[in-house]
Enzyme design. Structure first.
Site, PDB file in Angstrom:
ATOM      1  CG  LEU A  73      -1.875  -1.044   1.109  1.00  0.00           C
ATOM      2  CD1 LEU A  73      -2.742  -0.862   2.617  1.00  0.00           C
ATOM      3  CD2 LEU A  73      -3.138  -0.768   0.162  1.00  0.00           C
ATOM      4  CG  ASP A  74       0.694   4.001  -3.128  1.00  0.00           C
ATOM      5  OD1 ASP A  74       1.485   2.960  -3.477  1.00  0.00           O
ATOM      6  OD2 ASP A  74      -0.039   4.474  -4.092  1.00  0.00           O
ATOM      7  CB  VAL A  75       3.606   6.694   1.803  1.00  0.00           C
ATOM      8  CG1 VAL A  75       3.886   7.476   3.056  1.00  0.00           C
ATOM      9  CG2 VAL A  75       5.147   6.005   1.749  1.00  0.00           C
ATOM     10  CG  HIS A  81       0.844   5.365  -7.438  1.00  0.00           C
ATOM     11  ND1 HIS A  81       2.023   6.536  -7.666  1.00  0.00           N
ATOM     12  CD2 HIS A  81       1.476   4.854  -6.288  1.00  0.00           C
ATOM     13  CE1 HIS A  81       2.600   6.419  -6.487  1.00  0.00           C
ATOM     14  NE2 HIS A  81       2.450   5.421  -5.878  1.00  0.00           N
TER      15      HIS A  81
END
Length: 234
Positions: A104-106, A187
């Protein structure tokens, strides 16, 4: 197995360290302090385990966990700008080598799975498996019927040869939609929403396959239930 081996399996240290924990009276098994590291025990017979005063939920081998990831954590063992999500897990679990199932992205929050089972990782992340991932998306501009239609029909992303379509896209509030995808492009949700004419302000993963985040509090973890594993084919 002998009790010290069970502690090793749970990530409490080396053989010597686990033996010392028991010899020093720091291990309570089923409500009784245990001093014999040679004691034979099976995981099924363990009703409660307490080490150095802290209760420990017995994890299986291999183990399967879920975490409610907060924002500003990197899904990496070697983070660069933010703390690692692995710091949210007990050191015992890090000792046994759990790995995140995908990333998962930041700034993305929500459901993140961990395991010591490589086949489990492959089954949930391989593009050929088509495991749906459900996200709650907060957008900069109001959600429109046109936006939802474009997401369902498919949009062409930069550097992609074919259009990518959401498995589902449903409006939840004026600037909120629930969107499911089976691919795992870089993304992807953010890029798809941008290609469809809006912008993602917040992204939160609600589910992977049939496993949902439920009421698990942010920053907390738990072991996956047997019914959840069965629903995923494990």
């Amino acid at each position: 197995m002998e009790l010290y081996r069970l502690l090793q399996q749970q990530g409490f240290g080396s053989r010597k360290e686990c033996r010392k924990l028991i010899e020093y009276g720091l291990v309570d098994l089923n409500g009784e302090t245990e001093f014999d590291w040679r004691r034979e025990v099976t995981p099924q017979a363990v009703q409660s385990l307490c080490v150095d005063g802290e209760p420990w939920p017995l994890v299986s081998d291999p183990c399967y966990l879920m975490l409610h990831k907060p924002a500003n954590y990197e899904t990496s063992h070697k983070p660069i700008h933010h703390p690692s999500v692995y710091t949210l897990l007990p050191w015992q679990l890090r000792n046994i080598g759990v790995s995140a199932v995908g990333r998962l992205d930041v700034d993305t929050t929500g459901l993140l799975l961990f395991t010591t089972d490589g086949q489990f990782v492959h089954a949930l992340t391989s593009p050929k498996k088509d495991v749906p991932k459900l996200y709650r998306v907060t957008t900069k501009h109001p959600v429109t019927a046109e936006l939802l239609a474009r997401l369902r029909e498919g949009v062409l992303l930069h550097d992609e040869q074919e259009t990518l379509a959401a498995d589902s896209a449903e409006q939840v509030a004026e600037c909120v939609l629930d969107m499911a995808i089976t691919q795992g492009k870089y993304h992807q949700v953010k890029r798809m929403v941008a290609a469809a004419g809006n912008r993602v302000e917040q992204l939160h993963r609600l589910a992977m396959g049939s496993v949902t985040l439920g009421e698990l509090a942010e920053g907390q973890w738990r072991v996956l239930r047997t019914d959840e594993l069965a629903a995923l084919g494990f």
